[in-house]
Design a protein around this motif. Structure first.
Motif, mmCIF file in Angstrom:
data_model
loop_
_atom_site.group_PDB
_atom_site.id
_atom_site.type_symbol
_atom_site.label_atom_id
_atom_site.label_comp_id
_atom_site.label_asym_id
_atom_site.label_seq_id
_atom_site.Cartn_x
_atom_site.Cartn_y
_atom_site.Cartn_z
ATOM 1 N N ASP A 77 0.836 -1.213 0.000
ATOM 2 C CA ASP A 77 0.000 0.000 0.000
ATOM 3 C C ASP A 77 0.865 1.255 0.000
ATOM 4 O O ASP A 77 0.577 2.234 -0.707
ATOM 5 N N LYS A 78 1.942 1.242 0.813
ATOM 6 C CA LYS A 78 2.834 2.402 0.897
ATOM 7 C C LYS A 78 3.540 2.649 -0.433
ATOM 8 O O LYS A 78 3.733 3.799 -0.850
ATOM 9 N N VAL A 79 3.946 1.577 -1.095
ATOM 10 C CA VAL A 79 4.640 1.714 -2.370
ATOM 11 C C VAL A 79 3.723 2.388 -3.401
ATOM 12 O O VAL A 79 4.161 3.266 -4.163
ATOM 13 N N VAL A 80 2.460 1.989 -3.418
ATOM 14 C CA VAL A 80 1.494 2.599 -4.348
ATOM 15 C C VAL A 80 1.348 4.091 -4.062
ATOM 16 O O VAL A 80 1.322 4.920 -4.981
ATOM 17 N N GLY A 138 5.027 10.449 -6.919
ATOM 18 C CA GLY A 138 6.184 10.652 -7.790
ATOM 19 C C GLY A 138 7.517 10.304 -7.148
ATOM 20 O O GLY A 138 8.571 10.640 -7.687
ATOM 21 N N ARG A 139 7.482 9.591 -6.020
ATOM 22 C CA ARG A 139 8.726 9.213 -5.338
ATOM 23 C C ARG A 139 9.142 7.824 -5.829
ATOM 24 O O ARG A 139 9.070 6.826 -5.115
ATOM 25 N N ASP A 140 9.573 7.796 -7.085
ATOM 26 C CA ASP A 140 9.834 6.521 -7.756
ATOM 27 C C ASP A 140 11.000 5.751 -7.141
ATOM 28 O O ASP A 140 10.965 4.517 -7.038
ATOM 29 N N LYS A 141 12.061 6.459 -6.732
ATOM 30 C CA LYS A 141 13.231 5.789 -6.167
ATOM 31 C C LYS A 141 12.886 5.074 -4.875
ATOM 32 O O LYS A 141 13.265 3.906 -4.666
ATOM 33 N N GLY A 178 11.105 -0.099 -2.008
ATOM 34 C CA GLY A 178 10.026 -0.864 -1.388
ATOM 35 C C GLY A 178 9.674 -2.109 -2.175
ATOM 36 O O GLY A 178 9.431 -3.178 -1.605
ATOM 37 N N ILE A 179 9.666 -1.990 -3.505
ATOM 38 C CA ILE A 179 9.362 -3.140 -4.359
ATOM 39 C C ILE A 179 10.427 -4.214 -4.209
ATOM 40 O O ILE A 179 10.134 -5.418 -4.160
ATOM 41 N N ASP A 180 11.687 -3.794 -4.144
ATOM 42 C CA ASP A 180 12.782 -4.763 -3.960
ATOM 43 C C ASP A 180 12.571 -5.563 -2.673
ATOM 44 O O ASP A 180 12.718 -6.791 -2.655
ATOM 45 N N LYS A 181 12.243 -4.849 -1.581
ATOM 46 C CA LYS A 181 12.020 -5.522 -0.300
ATOM 47 C C LYS A 181 10.803 -6.446 -0.384
ATOM 48 O O LYS A 181 10.809 -7.567 0.139
ATOM 49 N N PHE A 182 9.760 -5.947 -1.049
ATOM 50 C CA PHE A 182 8.537 -6.735 -1.167
ATOM 51 C C PHE A 182 8.788 -8.028 -1.944
ATOM 52 O O PHE A 182 8.352 -9.107 -1.532
ATOM 53 N N CYS A 183 9.499 -7.915 -3.059
ATOM 54 C CA CYS A 183 9.796 -9.094 -3.878
ATOM 55 C C CYS A 183 10.633 -10.103 -3.094
ATOM 56 O O CYS A 183 10.407 -11.318 -3.189
ATOM 57 N N ASP A 184 11.590 -9.592 -2.311
ATOM 58 C CA ASP A 184 12.393 -10.484 -1.464
ATOM 59 C C ASP A 184 11.505 -11.206 -0.456
ATOM 60 O O ASP A 184 11.677 -12.404 -0.195
ATOM 61 N N GLY A 185 10.551 -10.461 0.119
ATOM 62 C CA GLY A 185 9.651 -11.048 1.105
ATOM 63 C C GLY A 185 8.776 -12.137 0.516
ATOM 64 O O GLY A 185 8.645 -13.227 1.081
ATOM 65 N N VAL A 186 8.176 -11.847 -0.635
ATOM 66 C CA VAL A 186 7.326 -12.846 -1.296
ATOM 67 C C VAL A 186 8.161 -14.054 -1.718
ATOM 68 O O VAL A 186 7.741 -15.203 -1.579
ATOM 69 N N GLY A 187 9.368 -13.784 -2.222
ATOM 70 C CA GLY A 187 10.256 -14.872 -2.618
ATOM 71 C C GLY A 187 10.603 -15.772 -1.445
ATOM 72 O O GLY A 187 10.654 -17.003 -1.581
ATOM 73 N N SER A 188 10.798 -15.158 -0.266
ATOM 74 C CA SER A 188 11.112 -15.937 0.932
ATOM 75 C C SER A 188 9.911 -16.777 1.368
ATOM 76 O O SER A 188 10.063 -17.921 1.812
ATOM 77 N N ILE A 189 8.699 -16.214 1.245
ATOM 78 C CA ILE A 189 7.490 -16.978 1.570
ATOM 79 C C ILE A 189 7.381 -18.208 0.675
ATOM 80 O O ILE A 189 7.099 -19.324 1.131
ATOM 81 N N ILE A 190 7.625 -18.003 -0.614
ATOM 82 C CA ILE A 190 7.539 -19.115 -1.570
ATOM 83 C C ILE A 190 8.586 -20.176 -1.252
ATOM 84 O O ILE A 190 8.328 -21.380 -1.357
#
Length: 330
Positions: free
Chosen positions: A219-222, A228-231, A236-248
């Motif tokens: 939600d925060k990333v969206v 306009g705070r793309d960086k 946040g997306i990098d952390k999120f992807c790592d988190g989902v990857g760890s769950i999998i």
């Protein structure tokens, strides 16, 4: 004298120790070697927090039981960071609440300033990431100014809290979510690295509880993308992807441990196997859109494709837990 650690008898050899403080010091050393943090100590039924000195100078000659409670660094830091984020949310929500005591708000901000560096230290997190360290220094200055206004009974104190501190805390909340994601990833690795038939139910329960903060991060990333705070959003997306990857990865270990067929575990009309693949496919789409700076597509995929799948995953994990309970040794 009996010593327990997390409800289990602990073989502590007492040699030169004369007081409860001596016993605590020895246990802290042992726990540090095991990457564990003591949360509190119960001496003959009386809770003694390790941050307090009161009561720790009691001679051990008259003590019957000392019960230590401790957590793995990763779990302690995750719990602390989650509490910090929830406290930030409460302070932000109190912006227009005249019943909130500003003196309490000052104390709460002070707690935030102390707990964030401690949690980051336990996880080896660099607080300079996203300038969090700089944010905490500025928050210290703002806290001192609010404290002075409150002590002087200055009528502008509440306006300063609402107009200056609350927006600052709202932004700090994003930084804390990133650190929660860091802690979550490390905790997931800890969970996934030691799954057995005996502890799988307990580990899966922890996994289910970790889905909610990942959803909050999303939600925060969206919101960051809309601002306009793309960086910051990309971090946040990098952390999120790592988190989902760890769950999998944890799910893969559980599947291997019990020889499960994830195509037979369903929620609604969707199998867990299909849900995992769907999550992976959307993540690939998000990363591809980021590569082409297509932030509109990124935002849409996060809000309308990824978040619903993540929320549904929690239901699949509950269904998986039901299956595991029938296979866990009594």
């Amino acid at each position: 004298m009996q010593v327990l650690l997390n409800d289990t008898p602990f073989d502590l050899k007492v040699e030169q120790e004369k007081t409860v403080a001596d016993i605590i010091a020895g246990m802290e050393t042992w726990c540090a070697g095991e990457r564990m943090a003591i949360t509190d100590v119960v001496v003959d039924g009386n809770v003694l927090y390790v941050v307090d000195n009161a009561g720790s100078d009691v001679p051990i000659s008259g003590v019957k039981t000392i019960h230590f409670h401790a957590m793995a660094y990763e779990e302690y830091a995750y719990t602390s960071l989650t509490s910090a984020y929830e406290h930030i949310e409460r302070l932000v929500a109190a912006k227009d609440d005249a019943s909130v005591k500003l003196a309490d708000a000052v104390d709460g901000i002070g707690w935030l300033i102390s707990i964030l560096p401690r949690s980051a230290h336990l996880l080896g997190i660099n607080l300079n990431e996203e300038n969090t360290n700089e944010k905490l220094k500025l928050l210290e200055i703002k806290k001192e100014r609010l404290a002075r206004l409150v002590n002087d009974a200055d009528a502008s104190a509440r306006k300063f809290f609402a107009d200056d501190i609350v927006p600052f805390l709202a932004d700090l909340g994003h930084h804390v979510l990133l650190h929660i994601a860091n802690a979550e990833i490390q905790l997931l690795k800890l969970i996934g690295g030691a799954i057995t038939a005996e502890n799988a139910h307990e580990r899966l329960a922890s996994l289910i509880g970790l889905v909610t903060p990942l959803s909050s991060l999303l939600d925060k990333v969206v919101i960051l993308l809309h601002k306009g705070r793309d960086k910051a959003a990309l971090t946040g997306i990098d952390k999120f992807c790592d988190g989902v990857g760890s769950i999998i990865s944890v799910l893969a270990r559980i599947q291997e441990t019990f020889s499960l067929d994830y195509s037979s575990i369903t929620h609604g009309n969707v199998t867990l196997e299909a849900q995992i693949k769907s999550l992976q496919d959307v993540l690939v789409g998000v990363l591809d859109a980021f590569k082409t700076d297509d932030y509109v597509t990124v935002s849409d995929l996060l809000a309308y494709e990824l978040k619903p799948r993540l929320d549904t995953l929690a239901h699949h994990l509950t269904a998986l837990d039901t299956v595991i309970k029938t296979r866990t040794p009594k």
